[in-house]
Design a protein around this motif. Structure first.
Motif, short mmCIF file in Angstrom:
data_model
loop_
_atom_site.label_atom_id
_atom_site.label_comp_id
_atom_site.label_asym_id
_atom_site.label_seq_id
_atom_site.Cartn_x
_atom_site.Cartn_y
_atom_site.Cartn_z
N ASP A 206 0.81 -1.22 0.00
CA ASP A 206 0.00 0.00 0.00
C ASP A 206 0.84 1.27 0.00
O ASP A 206 0.35 2.35 0.30
N ARG A 207 2.13 1.11 -0.34
CA ARG A 207 3.02 2.26 -0.43
C ARG A 207 3.30 2.59 -1.89
O ARG A 207 2.75 1.96 -2.79
N GLU A 208 4.13 3.60 -2.11
CA GLU A 208 4.46 3.95 -3.48
C GLU A 208 5.10 2.76 -4.19
O GLU A 208 5.86 2.00 -3.58
N PRO A 209 4.81 2.58 -5.47
CA PRO A 209 5.46 1.49 -6.21
C PRO A 209 6.96 1.71 -6.28
O PRO A 209 7.44 2.85 -6.34
N VAL A 210 7.71 0.63 -6.26
CA VAL A 210 9.17 0.69 -6.33
C VAL A 210 9.66 -0.29 -7.38
O VAL A 210 8.94 -1.19 -7.82
N TRP A 211 10.92 -0.12 -7.80
CA TRP A 211 11.54 -1.09 -8.70
C TRP A 211 11.71 -2.44 -7.99
O TRP A 211 12.07 -2.50 -6.81
N PHE A 212 11.50 -3.51 -8.71
CA PHE A 212 11.89 -4.85 -8.24
C PHE A 212 12.63 -5.56 -9.37
O PHE A 212 12.40 -5.28 -10.56
N HIS A 213 13.53 -6.46 -9.00
CA HIS A 213 14.30 -7.22 -9.98
C HIS A 213 13.41 -8.23 -10.70
O HIS A 213 13.48 -8.39 -11.91
N GLY A 214 12.60 -8.96 -9.95
CA GLY A 214 11.62 -9.86 -10.52
C GLY A 214 12.06 -11.30 -10.67
O GLY A 214 11.21 -12.18 -10.91
N ASP A 215 13.34 -11.59 -10.53
CA ASP A 215 13.83 -12.97 -10.60
C ASP A 215 15.07 -13.09 -9.73
O ASP A 215 16.12 -13.59 -10.15
N PHE A 216 14.94 -12.63 -8.50
CA PHE A 216 16.08 -12.41 -7.62
C PHE A 216 16.38 -13.67 -6.82
O PHE A 216 15.89 -13.85 -5.70
N HIS A 217 17.17 -14.56 -7.41
CA HIS A 217 17.50 -15.81 -6.76
C HIS A 217 18.98 -16.13 -6.98
O HIS A 217 19.70 -15.39 -7.66
N THR A 218 19.41 -17.22 -6.37
CA THR A 218 20.83 -17.56 -6.35
C THR A 218 21.45 -17.61 -7.74
O THR A 218 22.57 -17.14 -7.95
N GLY A 219 20.74 -18.15 -8.72
CA GLY A 219 21.29 -18.31 -10.05
C GLY A 219 21.57 -17.01 -10.77
O GLY A 219 22.29 -17.01 -11.77
N ASN A 220 21.02 -15.90 -10.28
CA ASN A 220 21.23 -14.60 -10.92
C ASN A 220 22.17 -13.70 -10.11
O ASN A 220 22.16 -12.48 -10.29
#
Length: 299
Positions: free
Chosen positions: A194-208
């Protein structure tokens, strides 16, 4: 059947094809050595071009937006981030039977992060939290006034409900179906961002994640980059970290209970999807996703 396509509908991306594309569209690099990076990825065929460049060609339609997305946004984000990210230098066009845009970027040295090397490392947890904090602060003011821009829409857990419940049913003899259902329903019912939208990586796991000398050095593969709820990026806490380093990560990032619960839901859902898709034929994926699911259930 040609080298460039097959009856599965996915192009066969050979070194010959990659060389032809480079020679045709980027003649300044035509004379450089070109070697496949093996085993590559599930989304892209990857080649090293000379000493300083990499070439990534999507393997399936779900990855075709990444080249142009990274070319547009990563140069704007990189100066604000404490870890290296890919530096795009060109986007190729479809040709020679290959149907999609493809990317040329600066080569990033490093080994893929491993649980064995980093799971207990508090410094890694702190650096990952610092990276996500910086990424989330990088949203320009003009973009804060709109939650969706050119393919940057945030996905929601509810969109994954049917497939996740199906995956729970399929894996009930491997994992605790009751515990998975309880976590999944709690994640769906958790209060929304419910806060301002922010950037996210979207596939943030060990392999990346890449490491140099055993220390975290870079974050790659921004095909899922978007704007909205950052809960999906908490997946890294369950793919890489121990309970102790996860607690450090959560504290450093300042994650509230609702966001953490949604993040556990993301980890469960994506882990189950990968497990049901690949575990039977890929022992490494089976081990990684088993850990992810178990850690998500543990919290």
């Amino acid at each position: 059947m040609s080298d460039e396509e097959n009856t599965s509908g996915r192009p066969d991306v050979s070194t010959t094809l990659a060389r032809r594309l480079i020679e045709s569209q980027f003649p300044q690099w035509a004379g450089l050595p070109l070697e496949p990076v093996l085993p590559g990825g599930s989304d892209h065929a990857i080649f090293r071009l000379g000493r300083d460049l990499s070439v990534r060609l999507p393997r399936h339609a779900g990855a075709i937006s990444q080249a142009e997305k990274e070319y547009r946004w990563l140069p704007r984000l990189a100066p604000h981030l404490p870890l290296a990210v890919p530096e795009p230098v060109g986007v190729g066009r479809p040709d020679f039977g290959y149907p999609w845009p493809w990317a040329v970027s600066r080569w990033l040295d490093g080994a893929t992060a491993t649980v064995e090397g980093l799971s207990e490392c508090a410094d890694t947890a702190i650096r990952l939290a610092g990276f996500l904090s910086a990424l989330q602060r990088s949203l320009p003011e003009e973009m804060r006034r709109a939650e969706a821009h050119d393919g940057l829409d945030a996905p929601s857990l509810s969109q994954r409900d049917r497939s996740t419940r199906a995956d729970i049913a399929l894996t009930g003899d491997v994992f605790d179906a009751g515990a998975m259902t309880e976590l999944w329903e709690a994640a769906l019912e958790a209060p929304a961002w419910d806060r301002e939208p922010v950037w996210f990586h979207g596939d943030f796991h060990t392999g990346n994640l890449l490491t140099v000398g055993g220390r975290l050095s870079a974050v790659i593969d921004f095909g899922g980059l978007g704007i909205g709820d950052p809960a999906c990026d908490l997946i890294v806490a369950f793919t890489l970290m121990s309970a102790e380093s996860r607690a450090v990560f959560r504290s450093e990032l300042g994650v509230d209970e609702a966001t953490w619960l949604r993040g556990r839901g993301w980890a469960l859902s994506t882990g189950l999807n990968a497990y049901t898709s690949y575990a039977a034929t890929h022992p490494r994926v089976a081990a990684q996703t088993t850990r992810q699911i178990v850690q998500a259930l543990a919290g």
